[in-house]
Scaffold this motif. Sequence first.
Motif, short mmCIF file in Angstrom:
data_model
loop_
_atom_site.label_atom_id
_atom_site.label_comp_id
_atom_site.label_asym_id
_atom_site.label_seq_id
_atom_site.Cartn_x
_atom_site.Cartn_y
_atom_site.Cartn_z
N PHE A 40 38.19 58.73 58.99
CA PHE A 40 37.88 58.46 60.39
C PHE A 40 36.39 58.31 60.61
O PHE A 40 35.92 57.32 61.20
CB PHE A 40 38.45 59.58 61.26
CG PHE A 40 38.10 59.46 62.71
CD1 PHE A 40 38.76 58.56 63.53
CD2 PHE A 40 37.10 60.25 63.27
CE1 PHE A 40 38.43 58.44 64.88
CE2 PHE A 40 36.76 60.13 64.62
CZ PHE A 40 37.43 59.22 65.42
N LEU A 41 35.61 59.29 60.15
CA LEU A 41 34.16 59.24 60.39
C LEU A 41 33.48 58.13 59.60
O LEU A 41 32.52 57.52 60.08
CB LEU A 41 33.54 60.59 60.05
CG LEU A 41 33.96 61.77 60.94
CD1 LEU A 41 33.30 63.06 60.46
CD2 LEU A 41 33.60 61.50 62.40
N SER A 42 33.97 57.87 58.40
CA SER A 42 33.35 56.81 57.59
C SER A 42 33.56 55.44 58.23
O SER A 42 32.63 54.63 58.30
CB SER A 42 33.93 56.82 56.18
OG SER A 42 33.60 58.02 55.51
N THR A 43 34.78 55.20 58.72
CA THR A 43 35.02 53.91 59.37
C THR A 43 34.35 53.80 60.73
O THR A 43 34.13 52.69 61.23
CB THR A 43 36.54 53.66 59.52
OG1 THR A 43 37.12 54.77 60.24
CG2 THR A 43 37.21 53.54 58.17
N MET A 44 34.00 54.94 61.31
CA MET A 44 33.25 54.94 62.57
C MET A 44 31.75 54.72 62.33
O MET A 44 30.99 54.55 63.28
CB MET A 44 33.46 56.25 63.32
CG MET A 44 34.83 56.42 63.94
SD MET A 44 35.21 55.19 65.21
CE MET A 44 33.90 55.52 66.38
N GLY A 45 31.32 54.76 61.07
CA GLY A 45 29.92 54.46 60.75
C GLY A 45 29.02 55.67 60.64
O GLY A 45 27.83 55.59 60.96
N ILE A 46 29.55 56.80 60.14
CA ILE A 46 28.73 58.00 60.07
C ILE A 46 27.55 57.84 59.10
O ILE A 46 26.44 58.32 59.38
CB ILE A 46 29.58 59.24 59.69
CG1 ILE A 46 28.74 60.51 59.82
CG2 ILE A 46 30.18 59.10 58.29
CD1 ILE A 46 29.53 61.78 59.66
N LYS A 47 27.77 57.14 58.01
CA LYS A 47 26.68 56.97 57.04
C LYS A 47 25.54 56.16 57.64
O LYS A 47 24.36 56.52 57.50
CB LYS A 47 27.20 56.29 55.77
CG LYS A 47 26.14 56.11 54.71
CD LYS A 47 26.71 55.43 53.46
CE LYS A 47 25.63 55.24 52.41
NZ LYS A 47 26.17 54.55 51.19
N GLU A 48 25.89 55.07 58.31
CA GLU A 48 24.87 54.20 58.89
C GLU A 48 24.09 54.94 59.98
O GLU A 48 22.85 54.82 60.07
CB GLU A 48 25.52 52.95 59.47
CG GLU A 48 26.11 52.00 58.43
CD GLU A 48 27.43 52.47 57.85
OE1 GLU A 48 27.92 51.83 56.88
OE2 GLU A 48 28.00 53.46 58.37
N ARG A 49 24.79 55.71 60.82
CA ARG A 49 24.11 56.46 61.88
C ARG A 49 23.20 57.53 61.28
O ARG A 49 22.07 57.73 61.74
CB ARG A 49 25.15 57.09 62.81
CG ARG A 49 24.56 58.01 63.88
CD ARG A 49 23.51 57.31 64.73
NE ARG A 49 22.98 58.19 65.77
CZ ARG A 49 21.83 58.00 66.39
NH1 ARG A 49 21.07 56.95 66.08
NH2 ARG A 49 21.41 58.82 67.32
N ALA A 50 23.67 58.22 60.25
CA ALA A 50 22.87 59.26 59.61
C ALA A 50 21.61 58.66 58.98
O ALA A 50 20.53 59.26 59.05
CB ALA A 50 23.70 59.99 58.56
N GLU A 51 21.74 57.48 58.39
CA GLU A 51 20.58 56.84 57.76
C GLU A 51 19.52 56.49 58.80
O GLU A 51 18.31 56.61 58.54
CB GLU A 51 21.02 55.60 57.00
CG GLU A 51 21.78 55.94 55.72
CD GLU A 51 22.31 54.70 55.01
OE1 GLU A 51 22.30 53.60 55.65
OE2 GLU A 51 22.72 54.81 53.84
N ARG A 52 19.94 56.07 59.99
CA ARG A 52 18.98 55.76 61.06
C ARG A 52 18.24 57.03 61.50
O ARG A 52 17.04 57.02 61.74
CB ARG A 52 19.69 55.13 62.24
CG ARG A 52 20.19 53.72 61.98
CD ARG A 52 20.74 53.10 63.25
NE ARG A 52 19.72 53.01 64.30
CZ ARG A 52 19.95 52.58 65.54
NH1 ARG A 52 21.18 52.21 65.88
NH2 ARG A 52 18.99 52.53 66.42
N LEU A 53 18.98 58.13 61.61
CA LEU A 53 18.35 59.39 62.00
C LEU A 53 17.40 59.88 60.92
O LEU A 53 16.32 60.43 61.20
CB LEU A 53 19.42 60.45 62.28
CG LEU A 53 20.28 60.23 63.53
CD1 LEU A 53 21.38 61.28 63.61
CD2 LEU A 53 19.41 60.29 64.80
#
Length: 522
Positions: free
Chosen positions: A451-464
């Motif tokens: 769920f979180l991976s398809t919601m883009g958790i990695k991309e959001r974390a990288e921006r932070l």
Amino acid sequence: MRANSRNLLRTASRCSQSHFRRGLRRPALGATRSSSSLTSSTSGTERKWSTSLAKMLGEATTTTGPISVAAYMRQCLTAPEGGYYTRQTTLGQDQFGTKGDFVTSPEISQVFGELIGIWLYAEWLAQGKKDKVQIIEVGPGRGTLMDDVLRTLSNFKSFARSVEAVYLVEASPHLQKQQAKLLAATEDLQKNEIGWTAPLKYMSGVNIQWCEDIRFVPKEETSTPFILAHEFFDALPIHVFQNIPQSSIPASSTIITPTGPIKPKHGATVPKNTWHELVVSPASPYTSAGVTTSTIKESDDDKPDFELTVSKTPTPHSLYLPKMSDRYKKLEDIPNAIIEISPESLAYASDFAVRIGGGTFSQASPTNKADSTAFAKNQPSGAALILDYGPSDTIPANTFRGIRSHRTVSPFTAPGLVDLSADVDFLALADAALDASPGVEIHGPVEQSFFLSTMGIKERAERLLKGAKDEDTRKRLETGWKRLVHRGPNGMGNTYKAMAIVPYLRGSKLRRPVGFGGDIAA
């Protein structure tokens, strides 16, 4: 890994506990007194209880007899005098976080709540940008999740303008104040007809409304409810049943009658398995606890006040709850099988479904049609997102546990000071929702990692991470988001699941929500 705060638990499954509740109506004893002073006399001997709530429960069960696990959980978590979520905690501390008993996903990383906000926004878009939106959270804890969700949603001005009110279903006055301080920047709540209210700091003209029970949240035909239940269902009371083989009845002896002796032709009857409820009673102060649903080992300092025993006769709940589902009936031929059933969880899932899709709703329980009312909805709208831990496709068994200071302990140790939970039966929630409303469909459960991976958790974390000001912040951000999706023993990726209840529009094409295999629809 544990649950958020709990709301005042519903009345389903209380029918056999009225005399027990009367036995609990005593003066407050103070939950922080030392165990050395918590004694009671039984047969001339002094017994020490670990907490005042344990003493109250022990004295009550001495009068009423053993109680269900559900009644025990309800008292331990929400009793006005010393319940885990209703008691006053030490200044500067509470049940959550590193200084408490457990850490939840929103406390681990802000990204979690941000993605939940994005999920709500995506559902709103997919459903045609409905107006008259209600945002509802059951068991909001300190308000951390809702704070991240609302901060995220406030960036989408069109969505923010559609929100009419935010509802928090919370019974604890202490947690209400924490939530208000975070979400409304005040502890000054105004009393109204359904609870307490304060202006939301993120959206102009929108109020937060606190209710002790979801039944107080208005159910309107034209409303669009978006409901969040994060680590909520795992703390709703459960009933535990074991399939006990009956002892064989020996052949009767010869019977002397006026017409002569009669010897029955049949022999011993065939053993038949019968569901018996596991009930809670005071443990012997001289021995370790009896039947248990876990393999937790206790130290001498953590000896349980109570124990589980098998009810010798059927209880009202054992006569009907295991008959509710074909899933339970398939276990009737398996001796000593154990199942855990939460009627209150089914009632909440039914409530969610009716709010979204309309249908028949029971105030007491989804199986009690005598107290049901119809709720018409011209067009299904809204969504419910459930995130919790439990199996995807099996019935929970032997999962009743206690959590204290970030470790698993016996659920019968230090009542009121230990959090209690059990795995969530996601398939039972899905069945209850589908039975309650023809206007909903279910997606999931899927693993939190998916769920979180398809919601883009990695991309959001990288921006932070790119904007992190120092190495400590970077390390905290990276460790946090990876823990949420990691599937190993120290991660939460496969233990936690996500399930969605969304509108079913008759005649329309099946649409998978984002996070469950679908894409964002503009």
